[in-house]
Design an enzyme around this catalytic site. Structure first.
Site, PDB file in Angstrom:
ATOM      1  N   TYR A  52       0.785  -1.238  -0.110  1.00 22.85           N
ATOM      2  CA  TYR A  52      -0.109   0.239   0.055  1.00 22.85           C
ATOM      3  C   TYR A  52       0.800   1.330  -0.107  1.00 22.85           C
ATOM      4  O   TYR A  52       0.390   2.328  -0.402  1.00 22.85           O
ATOM      5  CB  TYR A  52      -0.799   0.052   1.496  1.00 22.85           C
ATOM      6  CG  TYR A  52      -1.935  -0.918   1.239  1.00 22.85           C
ATOM      7  CD1 TYR A  52      -2.255  -1.732   0.129  1.00 22.85           C
ATOM      8  CD2 TYR A  52      -2.743  -0.939   2.460  1.00 22.85           C
ATOM      9  CE1 TYR A  52      -3.330  -2.639   0.249  1.00 22.85           C
ATOM     10  CE2 TYR A  52      -3.788  -1.899   2.508  1.00 22.85           C
ATOM     11  CZ  TYR A  52      -4.165  -2.612   1.631  1.00 22.85           C
ATOM     12  OH  TYR A  52      -5.221  -3.641   1.562  1.00 22.85           O
ATOM     13  N   HIS A 106      -1.875 -12.074   2.119  1.00 24.72           N
ATOM     14  CA  HIS A 106      -2.876 -11.188   1.258  1.00 24.72           C
ATOM     15  C   HIS A 106      -3.826 -11.909   0.629  1.00 24.72           C
ATOM     16  O   HIS A 106      -4.884 -11.284   0.563  1.00 24.72           O
ATOM     17  CB  HIS A 106      -1.851 -10.158   0.516  1.00 24.72           C
ATOM     18  CG  HIS A 106      -2.555  -8.959   0.116  1.00 24.72           C
ATOM     19  ND1 HIS A 106      -2.038  -7.684  -0.044  1.00 24.72           N
ATOM     20  CD2 HIS A 106      -3.771  -8.422   0.394  1.00 24.72           C
ATOM     21  CE1 HIS A 106      -2.771  -6.708  -0.189  1.00 24.72           C
ATOM     22  NE2 HIS A 106      -4.314  -6.972  -0.182  1.00 24.72           N
TER      23      HIS A 106
END
Ligand SMILES: NC(=O)c1ccc[n+]([C@@H]2O[C@H](COP(=O)([O-])OP(=O)(O)OC[C@H]3O[C@@H](n4cnc5c(N)ncnc54)[C@H](OP(=O)(O)O)[C@@H]3O)[C@@H](O)[C@H]2O)c1
Length: 270
Positions: A52, A106
């Site tokens: 991110y 993830h």
């Protein structure tokens, strides 16, 4: 059911996790400033990931905040191509922290359930680098595979989750195993905020559609992590503790399910 921002959910590890948090994917304003503002408003759980780009800013906000590290809850993730143990250490470096509260895979690798990734996270947990470990974007069969391979039940599965796209089967399975569902894209990335029935429920309660979507999660026992850059949104999204959605309206919201994904995915639960 009385809840407030300091309420927590019980994880099967014995640890506790705040009942809602802040997402930070595409936090386009200055991350440290936004996260510090959120922490000062009362957000305690911050969700991030190695991809991110927000970990350094989150670390900066934590150091600037006049609150103990232990009062905050940081979730981050390893990628499916990572050496998960090494990535855990580099995430710690980026965040500037000595431990991470919750580390997730993830997404499952293209082949298999990611048993090797899971072993790396178990090692990181045993060494005290992370307090809890879990998964994200996992279906029931893939979670079962990880459990069979390791005996270690994930504490959390972070998946896309809103009244427009959820799975009762996944909810029942998760409750049975003591796995908490963290709800990502709980506001459908704004794409369904104008839904007529959602707005009808919102008007009845004098609340915004976003607040209804967050509250729906809280009443379901799932943990929403709405993302907001704008201060007015950060504030609005905390206005979810002074009302309750009636059972009838929960039923109406539940009936909106069409396995919708705001990410354009085909959601795999079973
Ligand atoms: N594990 C995964 O694979 C995965 C995938 C996706 C997301 N996530 C995590 O989940 C978090 C949340 O999901 P998301 O960012 O995809 O989507 P989301 O939280 O459903 O939606 C974010 C959008 O909603 C807007 N918004 C926030 N509060 C609002 C309000 N009260 N009224 C109207 N609009 C509002 C935000 O605007 P502003 O920013 O302009 O305020 C932003 O455009 C992510 O940030 C990330 O941490 C994880």
């Amino acid at each position: 059911m009385s809840m407030d921002l300091n309420s927590t959910v019980h994880l099967h590890s014995g640890n506790r996790m705040p009942i809602m948090g802040l997402g930070t994917w595409q936090l386009t304003l200055e991350t440290a400033e936004t996260v510090l503002y959120a922490v000062n408003l009362g957000y305690r759980l911050i969700d991030t990931s190695s991809d991110y780009g927000t970990q350094p800013g989150i670390g900066e906000a934590i150091r600037k905040a006049s609150i103990d590290r232990e009062a905050l809850y940081i979730t981050t993730k390893v990628e499916e191509t990572d050496d998960s143990y090494e990535r855990t250490k580099s995430n710690l470096d980026e965040l500037g922290l000595s431990y991470i509260d919750l580390m997730l895979i993830h997404r499952p690798p293209a082949t298999g359930a990611g048993e090797e990734l899971w072993e790396g996270l178990i090692k990181a947990k045993n060494e005290g680098l992370v307090k809890d470990i879990g998964v994200s974007n996992y279906s029931i069969p893939l979670i079962n595979k990880l459990i069979e391979a390791s005996g270690e039940v994930p504490t959390v599965n972070q998946i896309e989750w809103s009244p427009f796209g959820y799975s009762q089967e996944m909810l029942d399975y998760s409750k049975g195993k003591g796995i908490i569902i963290q709800a990502y894209s709980p506001l459908t990335r704004t794409l369904r905020l104008d839904d007529e029935k959602l707005n009808q429920v919102a008007e009845e309660h004098g609340k915004s559609p976003a607040q209804i979507l967050i509250r729906w999660n809280l009443q379901l026992g799932t943990v929403p992590i709405p993302k907001a850059n704008q201060k007015k949104h950060l504030e609005e999204n905390l206005g979810v503790f002074d009302f309750a959605i009636s059972q009838e309206d929960m039923g109406l919201l539940n009936s909106l399910n069409e396995y919708y994904s705001s990410l354009g995915w085909s959601l795999q639960y079973v």
